[in-house]
Design a protein around this motif. Structure first.
Motif, short mmCIF file in Angstrom:
data_model
loop_
_atom_site.label_atom_id
_atom_site.label_comp_id
_atom_site.label_asym_id
_atom_site.label_seq_id
_atom_site.Cartn_x
_atom_site.Cartn_y
_atom_site.Cartn_z
N SER A 1 50.86 51.91 39.88
CA SER A 1 49.91 52.17 40.95
C SER A 1 49.86 51.03 41.96
N GLY A 2 50.57 49.95 41.69
CA GLY A 2 50.58 48.83 42.61
C GLY A 2 51.45 47.70 42.11
N VAL A 3 50.89 46.50 42.10
CA VAL A 3 51.66 45.30 41.73
C VAL A 3 51.65 45.04 40.23
N GLY A 4 50.79 45.71 39.49
CA GLY A 4 50.66 45.43 38.06
C GLY A 4 51.93 45.66 37.27
N GLY A 5 52.72 46.67 37.68
CA GLY A 5 53.95 46.96 36.98
C GLY A 5 54.97 45.85 37.04
N ILE A 6 54.70 44.84 37.86
CA ILE A 6 55.59 43.67 37.91
C ILE A 6 55.67 43.01 36.54
N SER A 7 54.58 43.10 35.76
CA SER A 7 54.60 42.53 34.41
C SER A 7 55.63 43.24 33.54
N VAL A 8 55.79 44.55 33.76
CA VAL A 8 56.80 45.32 33.03
C VAL A 8 58.18 45.05 33.62
N HIS B 1 47.32 53.97 46.85
CA HIS B 1 46.39 54.76 46.04
C HIS B 1 45.82 53.97 44.86
N ALA B 2 46.05 52.68 44.82
CA ALA B 2 45.51 51.85 43.74
C ALA B 2 44.01 51.63 43.95
N PRO B 3 43.26 51.57 42.84
CA PRO B 3 43.71 51.71 41.45
C PRO B 3 43.68 53.15 40.97
N TYR B 4 44.69 53.55 40.21
CA TYR B 4 44.70 54.88 39.60
C TYR B 4 43.53 55.03 38.63
N GLU C 1 43.39 64.72 37.04
CA GLU C 1 44.20 65.64 37.83
C GLU C 1 44.82 64.94 39.03
N GLU C 2 44.07 64.08 39.68
CA GLU C 2 44.60 63.36 40.84
C GLU C 2 45.66 62.35 40.43
N ILE C 3 45.45 61.69 39.29
CA ILE C 3 46.44 60.74 38.77
C ILE C 3 47.76 61.45 38.50
N ARG C 4 47.70 62.62 37.87
CA ARG C 4 48.91 63.39 37.59
C ARG C 4 49.64 63.78 38.87
N ARG C 5 48.89 64.20 39.86
CA ARG C 5 49.50 64.60 41.13
C ARG C 5 50.23 63.43 41.78
N LEU C 6 49.59 62.27 41.80
CA LEU C 6 50.21 61.07 42.37
C LEU C 6 51.45 60.66 41.58
N VAL D 1 57.05 50.46 48.56
CA VAL D 1 55.61 50.21 48.51
C VAL D 1 54.92 51.16 49.47
N SER D 2 53.86 51.82 49.00
CA SER D 2 53.15 52.77 49.85
C SER D 2 52.02 52.11 50.64
N GLY D 3 51.58 50.95 50.20
CA GLY D 3 50.48 50.26 50.86
C GLY D 3 50.94 49.11 51.74
N GLU D 4 50.12 48.09 51.83
CA GLU D 4 50.41 46.94 52.71
C GLU D 4 51.57 46.13 52.16
N LEU D 5 52.64 46.06 52.94
CA LEU D 5 53.91 45.51 52.47
C LEU D 5 53.82 44.01 52.15
N GLN D 6 53.32 43.24 53.08
CA GLN D 6 53.32 41.78 52.93
C GLN D 6 52.38 41.31 51.83
#
Length: 259
Positions: free
Chosen positions: A9-16, A37-40, A46-51, A232-237
């Motif tokens: 959903s954002g930058v958190g997956g960087i840990s993975v 769309h963070a935070p999921y 239903e909205e989380i699944r759609r995203l 990235v869907s949000g603010e790039l920098q």
């Protein structure tokens, strides 16, 4: 050449991603951070699944990844079964891997979980733990403010320290194992460890090992120069700044996209 897709959903997956890069240095990697769309964890199931399906369809059908890693606990709980049925490639989530490590780590069968409100509401960690090791007792604490603070660049301050203390203090001192039930949280492990002295479980490490067992180590790609592409869907920098800090290396190819 093989390509692994990783999304959060954002930058958190960087840990993975950081663990994926250790296990798969020779593979192409595509990372999708849906920071718009963070935070999921604050959304409906239903909205989380759609995203999730929007992002995963892009990675699987448009970018033709060969394996998909759901680097988000909330997304794993909401959509992994649907994705595994939808795609003809390996789809790996973070929940089962974190649970297995916690079960093997606890010495008194008292396991704590910190997670987003949606992950806690779905009870995905307790349900998985009880299915595998019903003798355990599980205690969950919602941490609704963590994700937004990490996405905006975590600052070690009195306010953030007090916030961590307020969440961790809700657990009994008898709990000896704590699962970081959101992939954002490993990015602040050193601050969490100020108030939790037991075993802290980072599901990211076990997830990358699990994927390796499924698809192999990719040594056949040694002769190629692997690519690392970030969407990235949000603010790039803002994403780039925070991600580079936690990844501890520069991000060269980063692209803005809204699905």
């Amino acid at each position: 050449m093989r390509t692994i897709g990783v999304f959060d959903s954002g930058v958190g997956g960087i840990s993975v991603l950081k663990e994926i890069l250790k296990e798969f240095p020779n593979d192409n990697i595509i990372y999708f951070g849906d920071s718009l769309h963070a935070p999921y964890g604050d959304r409906s199931i239903e909205e989380i699944r759609r995203l999730c399906l929007k992002v995963s369809d892009f990675l699987v059908f448009d970018k033709e990844v060969d394996a998909l890693v759901i680097a988000c606990n909330t997304a794993t709980g909401a959509a992994i079964n649907i994705m595994q049925e939808r795609y003809n490639i390996p789809v790996v989530g973070v929940v089962d891997n974190g649970v297995n490590e916690a079960i093997n780590s606890t010495s008194n069968n008292l396991i704590g979980i910190i997670a987003t409100p949606a992950t806690v509401k779905m009870n995905i960690y307790p349900n998985t733990i009880f299915k595998l090791a019903p003798q355990n007792s599980v205690f969950q604490v919602e941490c609704p403010l963590f994700v937004a603070m990490i996405e905006n660049g975590w600052v070690d301050s009195i306010e953030s320290d007090n916030l961590i203390k307020s969440y961790i203090s809700k657990f009994s001192e008898n709990i000896d194992t704590l699962i970081l039930g959101c992939t954002h949280y490993p990015l602040i492990t050193k601050y969490i460890s100020r108030y939790f002295s037991g075993k802290i479980v980072n599901p990211a490490k076990e997830t990358s090992k699990s994927l390796k067992k499924i698809i192999g180590d990719g040594k056949e790609n040694l002769k190629y120069n692997p690519s690392r592409v970030f969407f990235v869907s949000g603010e790039l920098q803002k994403f780039k700044k925070v991600a580079e800090e936690f990844l501890e290396q520069p991000i060269e190819d980063i692209r803005k996209i809204i699905l």
